[in-house]
Write a protein that holds these residues in place. Structure first.
Motif, PDB file in Angstrom:
ATOM      1  N   VAL A   1       0.849  -1.183   0.000  1.00 11.86           N
ATOM      2  CA  VAL A   1       0.000   0.000   0.000  1.00 11.86           C
ATOM      3  C   VAL A   1       0.887   1.236   0.000  1.00 11.86           C
ATOM      4  O   VAL A   1       1.908   1.279   0.672  1.00 11.86           O
ATOM      5  CB  VAL A   1      -0.889   0.025   1.282  1.00 11.86           C
ATOM      6  CG1 VAL A   1      -1.647   1.344   1.355  1.00 11.86           C
ATOM      7  CG2 VAL A   1      -1.845  -1.161   1.266  1.00 11.86           C
TER       8      VAL A   1
ATOM      9  N   GLU B   1       1.124   4.608   1.257  1.00 11.43           N
ATOM     10  CA  GLU B   1       0.463   5.435   2.278  1.00 11.43           C
ATOM     11  C   GLU B   1       0.565   6.922   1.981  1.00 11.43           C
ATOM     12  O   GLU B   1       0.095   7.744   2.742  1.00 11.43           O
ATOM     13  CB  GLU B   1       1.084   5.152   3.662  1.00 11.43           C
ATOM     14  CG  GLU B   1       0.886   3.725   4.162  1.00 11.43           C
ATOM     15  CD  GLU B   1      -0.604   3.387   4.362  1.00 11.43           C
ATOM     16  OE1 GLU B   1      -0.919   2.226   4.683  1.00 11.43           O
ATOM     17  OE2 GLU B   1      -1.455   4.292   4.170  1.00 11.43           O
TER      18      GLU B   1
ATOM     19  N   LYS C   1     -11.855   9.665   0.291  1.00 14.07           N
ATOM     20  CA  LYS C   1     -11.803   8.408  -0.472  1.00 14.07           C
ATOM     21  C   LYS C   1     -12.345   8.609  -1.884  1.00 14.07           C
ATOM     22  O   LYS C   1     -13.488   9.101  -2.045  1.00 14.07           O
ATOM     23  CB  LYS C   1     -12.657   7.323   0.208  1.00 14.07           C
ATOM     24  CG  LYS C   1     -12.082   6.715   1.458  1.00 14.07           C
ATOM     25  CD  LYS C   1     -13.067   5.669   1.989  1.00 14.07           C
ATOM     26  CE  LYS C   1     -12.599   5.056   3.288  1.00 14.07           C
ATOM     27  NZ  LYS C   1     -11.512   4.086   3.058  1.00 14.07           N
TER      28      LYS C   1
ATOM     29  N   HIS D   1     -14.053   7.185  -4.995  1.00 10.72           N
ATOM     30  CA  HIS D   1     -14.870   6.031  -5.385  1.00 10.72           C
ATOM     31  C   HIS D   1     -14.739   5.844  -6.900  1.00 10.72           C
ATOM     32  O   HIS D   1     -15.006   6.777  -7.661  1.00 10.72           O
ATOM     33  CB  HIS D   1     -16.331   6.302  -4.999  1.00 10.72           C
ATOM     34  CG  HIS D   1     -17.262   5.188  -5.330  1.00 10.72           C
ATOM     35  ND1 HIS D   1     -18.634   5.341  -5.294  1.00 10.72           N
ATOM     36  CD2 HIS D   1     -17.034   3.912  -5.708  1.00 10.72           C
ATOM     37  CE1 HIS D   1     -19.202   4.189  -5.622  1.00 10.72           C
ATOM     38  NE2 HIS D   1     -18.256   3.313  -5.890  1.00 10.72           N
TER      39      HIS D   1
ATOM     40  N   GLY E   1      -5.084   1.368  -1.155  1.00  9.10           N
ATOM     41  CA  GLY E   1      -5.394   1.260   0.266  1.00  9.10           C
ATOM     42  C   GLY E   1      -6.669   1.999   0.632  1.00  9.10           C
ATOM     43  O   GLY E   1      -7.672   1.937  -0.097  1.00  9.10           O
ATOM     44  N   SER E   2      -6.604   2.808   1.702  1.00 14.04           N
ATOM     45  CA  SER E   2      -7.817   3.480   2.198  1.00 14.04           C
ATOM     46  C   SER E   2      -8.144   4.736   1.400  1.00 14.04           C
ATOM     47  O   SER E   2      -9.139   5.409   1.661  1.00 14.04           O
ATOM     48  CB  SER E   2      -7.595   3.874   3.668  1.00 14.04           C
ATOM     49  OG  SER E   2      -6.456   4.728   3.734  1.00 14.04           O
TER      50      SER E   2
ATOM     51  N   THR F   1     -12.203   3.698  -2.859  1.00 13.16           N
ATOM     52  CA  THR F   1     -13.164   2.587  -2.730  1.00 13.16           C
ATOM     53  C   THR F   1     -13.602   2.223  -4.147  1.00 13.16           C
ATOM     54  O   THR F   1     -13.581   3.066  -5.049  1.00 13.16           O
ATOM     55  CB  THR F   1     -14.412   2.998  -1.921  1.00 13.16           C
ATOM     56  OG1 THR F   1     -15.048   4.089  -2.622  1.00 13.16           O
ATOM     57  CG2 THR F   1     -14.045   3.396  -0.521  1.00 13.16           C
TER      58      THR F   1
ATOM     59  N   ASN G   1     -11.576  -2.984  -0.215  1.00  9.68           N
ATOM     60  CA  ASN G   1     -12.685  -2.010  -0.309  1.00  9.68           C
ATOM     61  C   ASN G   1     -13.416  -2.185  -1.633  1.00  9.68           C
ATOM     62  O   ASN G   1     -13.391  -1.293  -2.475  1.00  9.68           O
ATOM     63  CB  ASN G   1     -12.104  -0.573  -0.277  1.00  9.68           C
ATOM     64  CG  ASN G   1     -11.780  -0.134   1.119  1.00  9.68           C
ATOM     65  OD1 ASN G   1     -12.385  -0.611   2.068  1.00  9.68           O
ATOM     66  ND2 ASN G   1     -10.811   0.762   1.241  1.00  9.68           N
TER      67      ASN G   1
END
Ligand code: AWU
Length: 466
Positions: free
Chosen positions: A3, A5, A12, A14, A41-42, A45, A67
């Motif tokens: 990931v 970071e 996020k 999408h 990663g986060s 999504t 996700n």
């Protein structure tokens, strides 16, 4: 791939992923989605759009704890697609245009999903057969499961629409580096079938034209292999939102990459484990092509005469042909393994015993052979496979021609010579294949060109939601 970071993205991003329902198109886009979710990663999504019968192909991706959500829309009815069919695997190769046209009817339901979504996607990544998804009010990124050179050729064909006089006419592409030229019969099968004035075909033409005016392009390739064509695409498209993110490989050996099989993966692997290094020829023609009875018998004869060890994935269709290989398997017992149905291709090509691959040059097969340094024996049949074969044999020089054409019945003696030579000879091509393998693996290392391009794409996605 770890990931990254560095993406600071509280909201996020999408992103909607929309594959074309064909194994050769879903496999690379699902694998890319897996890498995108891991790397992003986060910060992002993901929603993947499939119709109900293609949901099982998402099982590996959905069980990876990422996700990733699904959007399941009913398959639209279409006069040329039998009810219940939602994948071109269940159609003849001529079924591609009908499938492209049918999926265009998802525009309205997809638009309403986007409009009513509480956190709508900031972008859509969709297969190159789904150009209409450019018109959903969000930036569309074309995902090409084919080579960058194929993107160059398809853009030229559908924008310039060269007049098609006869199949033997030579079509030249002077604007594309290395000035490719082809007999009309060897370029895009879909383009050759185009019917001016027919509403369905006008829709298909517009889909391809929408590719050339979409917001960006992702290609399952890498700059050391196709850099000249990737740079041409940036010039031709008028922007640098072209990312080469390949070789796109499975993150895990998920079971459901294809279909049923007569031989377990474990049996195939233990069979190969019992072979000497670089002694086995692998034969497979992708997820769609089915050889005729005459082609199958000629290929069997070539394998038998050659004396090589081989693994042959035989794809059968529903036609009642009986066991045309009866007796053959007994005669080659001990040096030949016949798999009826789906072969574990990525694992086979990675095995130390495998030294050559008789392939139809589907782009995924080419990429998988390149990343494993396996010498390719080319037998292109349709679609982009002729251009892939030219790239492999004439430009990259990591393969040799074995046959060509969807209806050609090869000469068994000639084929036997190619097989035997591929195990004992072709050192020049083999050395080049080893070098290209290293370049492919370098591209997907932490500081490799393809990881940098994936990071560039994710940063662009994040910027869309700021
Ligand atoms: P591949 O691209 O090799 O071939 P097709 O399935 O024919 O797919 C386009 O996809 C190509 O550029 C087109 O020319 C057209 C199409 N596989 C496997 O694991 N076991 C098998 O027995 C058979 C196939 C996998 C293989 C590869 C994919 C086939 C993009 O060719 O590893 O990933 O299925 O794709």
């Amino acid at each position: 791939m770890t990931v990254n970071e560095n993406y600071k993205n509280p909201t996020k991003s999408h992103v909607l992923i929309f594959p074309f329902p064909a194994q050769g198109h879903m496999i690379p886009l699902f694998d890319f989605t897996h890498h995108l979710a891991l790397r992003g990663g986060s910060a992002i999504t993901i929603t993947v759009l499939v119709t109900p019968k293609n949901l099982p192909f998402l099982s590996t991706l959905l069980s990876a704890g990422l996700n990733i959500e699904t959007l399941i829309l009913p398959f639209p009815s279409h006069p040329s697609i039998p009810s219940g069919v939602e994948n071109v695997q269940d159609l003849p190769p001529s079924g591609f245009p009908s499938m492209i046209h049918a999926l265009g009817s998802l525009h309205a339901p997809l638009q309403s999903w986007i409009t009513s979504h509480p956190s709508p996607p900031v972008a859509i990544v969709s297969d190159f057969f789904l150009g209409w998804t450019k018109n959903l009010g969000i930036p569309r990124f074309e995902f090409s499961p084919s080579a960058a050179i194929t993107c160059c050729i398809l853009n030229t064909l559908w924008i310039e629409m060269p007049i098609r006089k006869n199949d033997d006419e030579i079509l030249e592409f002077p604007k594309i580096p290395n000035c490719w030229k082809y007999p009309l019969s060897q370029i895009s099968t879909i383009y050759l079938s185009y019917v001016e004035g027919d509403p369905a075909w006008e829709f298909i033409r517009d889909c391809f034209r929408d590719n050339a005016t979409s917001w960006g392009l992702l290609v399952n390739s890498f700059s050391a292999m196709e850099g000249v064509y990737l740079e041409h695409l940036k010039r031709e498209l008028g922007h640098d939102r072209v990312w080469a993110v390949g070789p796109v490989l499975p993150v895990s050996e998920g079971n459901n990459r294809g279909g049923p099989t007569s031989v377990s993966v474990d049996h195939v692997m233990s069979w190969l484990d019992a072979r000497a290094d670089s002694h086995v020829v692998y034969v497979c023609f992708g997820s769609q092509a089915v050889l005729t009875k005459e082609q199958t018998l000629a290929l069997a004869s070539g394998l038998e005469k050659s004396g090589v060890h081989f693994v042959w994935a035989v794809k059968e269709d529903s036609s009642p042909r009986g066991n045309i290989l009866e007796g053959f398997e007994d005669r080659v017992a001990g040096r030949g393994l016949v798999i009826r149905g789906w072969a574990p291709q990525v694992a086979v090509l990675r095995h130390r015993a495998v030294c050559a691959f008789l392939t139809h040059c589907g782009w995924n097969s080419v990429v998988e052979a390149v990343v494993n340094g396996v010498l390719m024996l080319t037998w292109p049949m349709r679609a982009d496979q002729y251009t892939d074969a030219t790239l492999v044999v004439d430009e990259l020089k990591v393969g040799v021609r074995a046959c060509e054409g969807p209806d050609t019945v090869p000469d068994p003696d000639e084929l036997a010579r190619v097989f035997a030579d591929s195990v004992t000879g072709k050192q020049t091509e083999r050395i080049r294949a080893a070098k290209l393998r290293k370049a492919a693996l370098d591209a997907i290392q932490e500081r490799g060109s393809s990881v940098k391009d994936l990071d560039g794409f994710i940063e662009h996605l994040v910027s869309l939601s700021l």
